[in-house]
Scaffold this motif. Sequence first.
Motif, mmCIF file in Angstrom:
data_model
loop_
_atom_site.group_PDB
_atom_site.id
_atom_site.type_symbol
_atom_site.label_atom_id
_atom_site.label_comp_id
_atom_site.label_asym_id
_atom_site.label_seq_id
_atom_site.Cartn_x
_atom_site.Cartn_y
_atom_site.Cartn_z
ATOM 1 N N UNK A 10 0.843 -1.192 0.000
ATOM 2 C CA UNK A 10 0.000 0.000 0.000
ATOM 3 C C UNK A 10 0.880 1.245 0.000
ATOM 4 N N UNK A 11 0.298 2.371 -0.418
ATOM 5 C CA UNK A 11 1.000 3.645 -0.428
ATOM 6 C C UNK A 11 1.577 3.927 0.950
ATOM 7 N N UNK A 12 2.871 4.275 0.996
ATOM 8 C CA UNK A 12 3.451 4.571 2.296
ATOM 9 C C UNK A 12 2.754 5.776 2.926
ATOM 10 N N UNK A 13 2.522 5.724 4.231
ATOM 11 C CA UNK A 13 1.860 6.834 4.907
ATOM 12 C C UNK A 13 2.844 7.919 5.292
ATOM 13 N N UNK A 14 4.121 7.632 5.214
ATOM 14 C CA UNK A 14 5.135 8.628 5.534
ATOM 15 C C UNK A 14 6.177 8.623 4.427
ATOM 16 N N UNK A 24 11.932 -4.401 -6.302
ATOM 17 C CA UNK A 24 12.131 -5.473 -7.272
ATOM 18 C C UNK A 24 10.857 -5.698 -8.082
ATOM 19 N N UNK A 25 9.717 -5.737 -7.419
ATOM 20 C CA UNK A 25 8.440 -5.944 -8.114
ATOM 21 C C UNK A 25 8.180 -4.829 -9.112
ATOM 22 N N UNK A 26 8.505 -3.608 -8.737
ATOM 23 C CA UNK A 26 8.279 -2.473 -9.639
ATOM 24 C C UNK A 26 9.217 -2.474 -10.841
ATOM 25 N N UNK A 85 1.355 4.174 -8.623
ATOM 26 C CA UNK A 85 0.513 5.016 -7.782
ATOM 27 C C UNK A 85 0.389 4.417 -6.388
ATOM 28 N N UNK A 86 0.153 3.111 -6.298
ATOM 29 C CA UNK A 86 0.027 2.439 -5.003
ATOM 30 C C UNK A 86 1.307 2.546 -4.180
ATOM 31 N N UNK A 87 2.444 2.591 -4.854
ATOM 32 C CA UNK A 87 3.728 2.705 -4.164
ATOM 33 C C UNK A 87 4.068 4.151 -3.800
ATOM 34 N N UNK A 88 3.228 5.099 -4.246
ATOM 35 C CA UNK A 88 3.465 6.504 -3.929
ATOM 36 C C UNK A 88 4.512 7.163 -4.801
ATOM 37 N N UNK A 89 4.858 6.544 -5.933
ATOM 38 C CA UNK A 89 5.895 7.096 -6.805
ATOM 39 C C UNK A 89 5.347 8.087 -7.822
ATOM 40 N N UNK A 90 4.077 7.965 -8.145
ATOM 41 C CA UNK A 90 3.396 8.903 -9.021
ATOM 42 C C UNK A 90 2.008 9.124 -8.444
ATOM 43 N N UNK A 91 1.306 10.095 -9.001
ATOM 44 C CA UNK A 91 -0.111 10.260 -8.713
ATOM 45 C C UNK A 91 -0.812 10.047 -10.047
ATOM 46 N N UNK A 93 -4.302 9.839 -12.009
ATOM 47 C CA UNK A 93 -5.726 10.123 -12.064
ATOM 48 C C UNK A 93 -6.300 9.300 -13.207
ATOM 49 N N UNK A 94 -6.773 8.105 -12.888
ATOM 50 C CA UNK A 94 -7.259 7.183 -13.916
ATOM 51 C C UNK A 94 -8.473 7.735 -14.647
ATOM 52 N N UNK A 95 -9.299 8.517 -13.971
ATOM 53 C CA UNK A 95 -10.473 9.093 -14.625
ATOM 54 C C UNK A 95 -10.072 10.174 -15.624
ATOM 55 N N UNK A 96 -9.117 10.987 -15.243
ATOM 56 C CA UNK A 96 -8.658 12.056 -16.132
ATOM 57 C C UNK A 96 -7.490 11.654 -16.999
ATOM 58 N N UNK A 97 -6.998 10.447 -16.804
ATOM 59 C CA UNK A 97 -5.851 9.883 -17.517
ATOM 60 C C UNK A 97 -4.640 10.814 -17.520
ATOM 61 N N UNK A 98 -4.331 11.331 -16.338
ATOM 62 C CA UNK A 98 -3.169 12.200 -16.168
ATOM 63 C C UNK A 98 -2.222 11.564 -15.163
ATOM 64 N N UNK A 99 -0.936 11.603 -15.491
ATOM 65 C CA UNK A 99 0.102 11.064 -14.616
ATOM 66 C C UNK A 99 0.908 12.235 -14.064
ATOM 67 N N UNK A 100 0.966 12.338 -12.750
ATOM 68 C CA UNK A 100 1.779 13.367 -12.102
ATOM 69 C C UNK A 100 3.027 12.697 -11.548
#
Length: 120
Positions: A10-14, A24-26, A85-91, A93-100
Amino acid sequence: MSHTPDNVAEKPSSESELSASDRHALLTSDRRRLILDVLSGTTTPIELKELAAGIAAREDGIDATDAAIRNVQIDLHHNHLPCFDAAGLIVYDADGTVVDPSPLADVRFTVRFDVGAEES
């Protein structure tokens, strides 16, 4: 609808680092390494289609077809970007199809090779 891939924590909280297993998985997938290549040095949001075109160009050559770009786009949307996204490396927005990619600015992936004892 949010989907967290089974192979990434899950996305790291800190500001904690990813575990070796998560890194490795990524990085196991060639396409995921290409995502990092395309996004490296970029801190502004990018459209999914533009990211897919950059990856398709690297995979198929400069003249990637529209069909190849669309296939990459679908794969990124369903498989790879949710992992980042789950790893917190990007954001993503699947609905808007934008990668931050701005969270990547503070991340460094290093590769270490353990060299065993020399053979006699």
